[in-house]
Structure formats: structure tokens, C-alpha cells
Design an enzyme around this catalytic site. Sequence first.
Site, mmCIF file in Angstrom:
data_model
loop_
_atom_site.group_PDB
_atom_site.id
_atom_site.type_symbol
_atom_site.label_atom_id
_atom_site.label_comp_id
_atom_site.label_asym_id
_atom_site.label_seq_id
_atom_site.Cartn_x
_atom_site.Cartn_y
_atom_site.Cartn_z
ATOM 1 N N HIS A 25 54.771 35.647 36.495
ATOM 2 C CA HIS A 25 53.433 35.934 35.962
ATOM 3 C C HIS A 25 52.558 36.426 37.092
ATOM 4 O O HIS A 25 51.946 35.637 37.813
ATOM 5 C CB HIS A 25 52.856 34.659 35.315
ATOM 6 C CG HIS A 25 51.491 34.832 34.708
ATOM 7 N ND1 HIS A 25 50.955 33.914 33.828
ATOM 8 C CD2 HIS A 25 50.546 35.792 34.842
ATOM 9 C CE1 HIS A 25 49.752 34.297 33.462
ATOM 10 N NE2 HIS A 25 49.469 35.446 34.077
ATOM 11 N N HIS A 27 49.987 40.084 37.750
ATOM 12 C CA HIS A 27 49.528 41.398 37.296
ATOM 13 C C HIS A 27 49.484 42.284 38.531
ATOM 14 O O HIS A 27 48.761 41.969 39.478
ATOM 15 C CB HIS A 27 48.135 41.291 36.675
ATOM 16 C CG HIS A 27 48.077 40.310 35.541
ATOM 17 N ND1 HIS A 27 48.115 40.690 34.223
ATOM 18 C CD2 HIS A 27 48.021 38.944 35.540
ATOM 19 C CE1 HIS A 27 48.060 39.608 33.451
ATOM 20 N NE2 HIS A 27 48.007 38.533 34.229
ATOM 21 N N HIS A 205 49.836 35.965 27.014
ATOM 22 C CA HIS A 205 48.878 34.988 27.511
ATOM 23 C C HIS A 205 48.343 34.208 26.310
ATOM 24 O O HIS A 205 47.941 34.811 25.305
ATOM 25 C CB HIS A 205 47.698 35.682 28.193
ATOM 26 C CG HIS A 205 47.991 36.225 29.559
ATOM 27 N ND1 HIS A 205 49.035 37.054 29.817
ATOM 28 C CD2 HIS A 205 47.352 36.032 30.754
ATOM 29 C CE1 HIS A 205 49.036 37.367 31.108
ATOM 30 N NE2 HIS A 205 48.024 36.760 31.705
ATOM 31 N N GLU A 208 45.013 29.899 27.868
ATOM 32 C CA GLU A 208 44.366 29.915 29.192
ATOM 33 C C GLU A 208 42.923 29.473 28.965
ATOM 34 O O GLU A 208 42.512 28.413 29.425
ATOM 35 C CB GLU A 208 44.430 31.329 29.796
ATOM 36 C CG GLU A 208 43.736 31.460 31.158
ATOM 37 C CD GLU A 208 43.684 32.907 31.669
ATOM 38 O OE1 GLU A 208 43.852 33.847 30.861
ATOM 39 O OE2 GLU A 208 43.463 33.092 32.895
ATOM 40 N N ASP A 286 49.429 35.097 39.343
ATOM 41 C CA ASP A 286 48.510 35.783 38.427
ATOM 42 C C ASP A 286 47.911 37.037 39.071
ATOM 43 O O ASP A 286 48.447 38.128 38.888
ATOM 44 C CB ASP A 286 47.414 34.818 37.941
ATOM 45 C CG ASP A 286 46.870 35.180 36.570
ATOM 46 O OD1 ASP A 286 47.388 36.111 35.939
ATOM 47 O OD2 ASP A 286 45.900 34.508 36.117
ATOM 48 N N ASP A 287 46.811 36.889 39.802
ATOM 49 C CA ASP A 287 46.139 38.027 40.453
ATOM 50 C C ASP A 287 45.868 37.638 41.905
ATOM 51 O O ASP A 287 44.738 37.298 42.270
ATOM 52 C CB ASP A 287 44.833 38.329 39.717
ATOM 53 C CG ASP A 287 45.078 38.684 38.268
ATOM 54 O OD1 ASP A 287 45.521 39.820 37.993
ATOM 55 O OD2 ASP A 287 44.876 37.805 37.403
HETATM 56 N N1 ADE Z 1 44.608 40.141 33.347
HETATM 57 C C1 ADE Z 1 44.765 39.898 34.645
HETATM 58 N N2 ADE Z 1 44.706 38.589 34.878
HETATM 59 C C2 ADE Z 1 44.520 37.973 33.682
HETATM 60 C C3 ADE Z 1 44.386 36.627 33.264
HETATM 61 N N3 ADE Z 1 44.424 35.613 34.114
HETATM 62 N N4 ADE Z 1 44.189 36.385 31.958
HETATM 63 C C4 ADE Z 1 44.126 37.384 31.088
HETATM 64 N N5 ADE Z 1 44.258 38.672 31.431
HETATM 65 C C5 ADE Z 1 44.445 38.963 32.715
HETATM 66 ZN ZN ZN Z 2 47.761 36.551 33.794
#
Ligand code: ADE
Ligand code: ZN
Length: 347
Positions: A25, A27, A205, A208, A286-287
Site C-alpha cells: 500500500h 501511492h 481503501h 480509513e 501510503d504516501d
Molecule cells: N490517495 C493517496 N493517499 C491516500 C489515502 N491515504 N487515502 C485515500 N486516498 C489516498
Molecule cells: Zn492509501
Amino acid sequence: MPQRFEVPKDQLPALLQAMPKAELHMHIEGSLEPELIFALAQRNGVALRYPSVEALRAAYAFTDLQSFLDIYYAGASVLLTEQDFDDMAWAYLLKAKADNVVHTEMFFDPQTHTERGVPFEVVIKGLSRACDRAQAELGVSASLIMCFLRHLSEDAALKTLAEALPYRQYFIGVGLDSSESGHPPEKFARVFAQCKALGLHLVAHAGEEGPPAYILAALDVLHVERIDHGVRCLEDLKLVERLAQQGTALTVCPLSNIKLCVFKTMPEHNLKTLLDHGIKVTINSDDPAYFGGYINQNFLATFAGLDLDASDAYTLARNSFEASFVPDTVKQVWIAQLDSAFAPFAS
Ligand code: ADE
Ligand code: ZN
């Protein structure tokens, strides 16, 4: 029976970093570091709202998912050419290699780019070039999962799927991301049904920021194989039991959850409780450029905050391989490598 391992506390961080792992996971647009955003903006003549790298980084103080997404989509506006997508993915894959990630399944958001006039082909060719190079030069296995933006319509997702079909061999599955609240999985039932018929892997997703009902809908309406995040499942104990019993993996992103205020502090994160319920939890970044760390930093911060031990480390790394979309024979090779790394610590 879960396997038990004992490692002196001061040696655990080194083991967390050294152990082989998969990332399921992340992006790829969320791996754009401010320095690369500025370099690409200059290369492409794109104007940015922030005067410097430092000013941009200082804006990374998020209050919820949407406050992050606004900055994340603005950051992605510097990506225009195949080389830009290749450079972004390569920078992440070098970090993955350094963190002993042997396999990664990277999300990408084509609509973020096609909406700005960047052709789908440019996005996918640039990303897949970096993936091929990672396998050849780093020995890192890298594949792509195409995400639909849930704040856009299902018709837009169907159009994106049609655009993607000539490039079917470049991605292994589809996902669903962006603003969760108010955009339930049911909105994308038709496009996910088409993707399933095409033999694509399916993830979404859910849970969250959204309620447990979104996790149920992702399972029962979209027929996903993994849930991204899913941390709000604990509000529905029947759902928790079902996830554990079915072996549905949750791709949890602890630093992301703290940065986006899903949990206030790491000691309050529910990852340990999810593990205790027998859910197949994995740790992911994630990011990473926005949330303060790549996968190993997520492991280190989570283990420190929740007082996890070596047996948890083994379980989490093993889960990452078991939940990955590779053939069982390949999973077994990586699990054997993991077993070797932990063999000295078996109790
Ligand atoms: N796009 C990038 N990161 C995300 C996240 N944590 N939740 C939903 N969309 C995303
Ligand atoms: Zn994500």
C-alpha cells in the site's frame, strides 16, 4: 500456532530494517519528495504555489484526509512526461531497496494526470519502465495497481478503464482511493464487476475515515481481495471476526494514520489490537514523502509506539508476502528468506 522469536530489545530495530518484506500500500505520487517536485517544476516550467522546498514541506500539517489530498494533487501537477513518471518511481524503488523491500505493489492515480491532459500511455509507460529497471538492476519485484478516484464519477472510472485496456499487461489490479467519506464503494460496483471479469486483482481503501459499512461493501459489493487501511473495522466485532476468519489482509499505514489524525498518537493506534484479533495486518507507507517516512520508518515508529516484539515482526513481514499478488511459489521463496533472517532467534 504463530511462530515465536526472541530478540534483545536493542537489536530489534536492526532486524526490522534488515528483514525482507513486501510493500502493498503505497501511492507512487505520494513518494514525490519536495526536492523532486521543485526539480520537475523547473524542468517542465510549472509554477508552484510555494516559494521553496522548505515552505512546501512546512505546509505538510494535515488535519484530515482531504487537507492532505489537496496538497498531494497539487504536488502531482509537475508530472508531465514519461521521464518524470520514471524518475519518480525510480526514486521510490531505490528507497524500497534500501529498506529491504523485495516486492512492492504500487498504486497510481491515472485520473490525476489524464484530467490535466497527460495521456494514459505516458503515465503507464514511465512507471513500468522504472519497475522493469528495478527488477533488472536492484532485484526488486515491482508491479502496478491502477486506482480510481472515488470523488469522481463511476462513468469517469469506466472511461479510465477503457483507456487502460490497451495497456492491460502493465498493471496487475485496480484499487479505489481519494476522498472516502460520502463516496461509498457501491458507487463503483459496475466498474469493479468489469475489472473482476477481466481477471484483475481488486483492492479498495475502506475504513480509513469511512465507517465499517464501507469495508463490508468493499467485500460484498466490490469483491476486493484486500482492504486498504480498514482500521475502523474494530467498531464492528462481527466484521472483525469475519476478516480474521477469511484471512482478508488489511494494508495498514501507521504514520499516515497519525499524520491524518485517524489516531492522535502511535500508542493509541489499534494495529496491535487488530493483530490480537487474528487479522492479517501488514505495515505500509501510503504516501511516504508526505507522512514522515518510508516503510522501515513505519515499522520502527509502530514497534516503538506499541511495544511490539520480534514475533510480531515475523508475523507482519510474513503477512506482507502471504497477502501479495504473486504466485504461491514466489511467496514461498520470500518466506524462506524471512525464515532464514529469523532462524537465529527462534525460541
Ligand atoms: N490517495 C493517496 N493517499 C491516500 C489515502 N491515504 N487515502 C485515500 N486516498 C489516498
Ligand atoms: Zn492509501
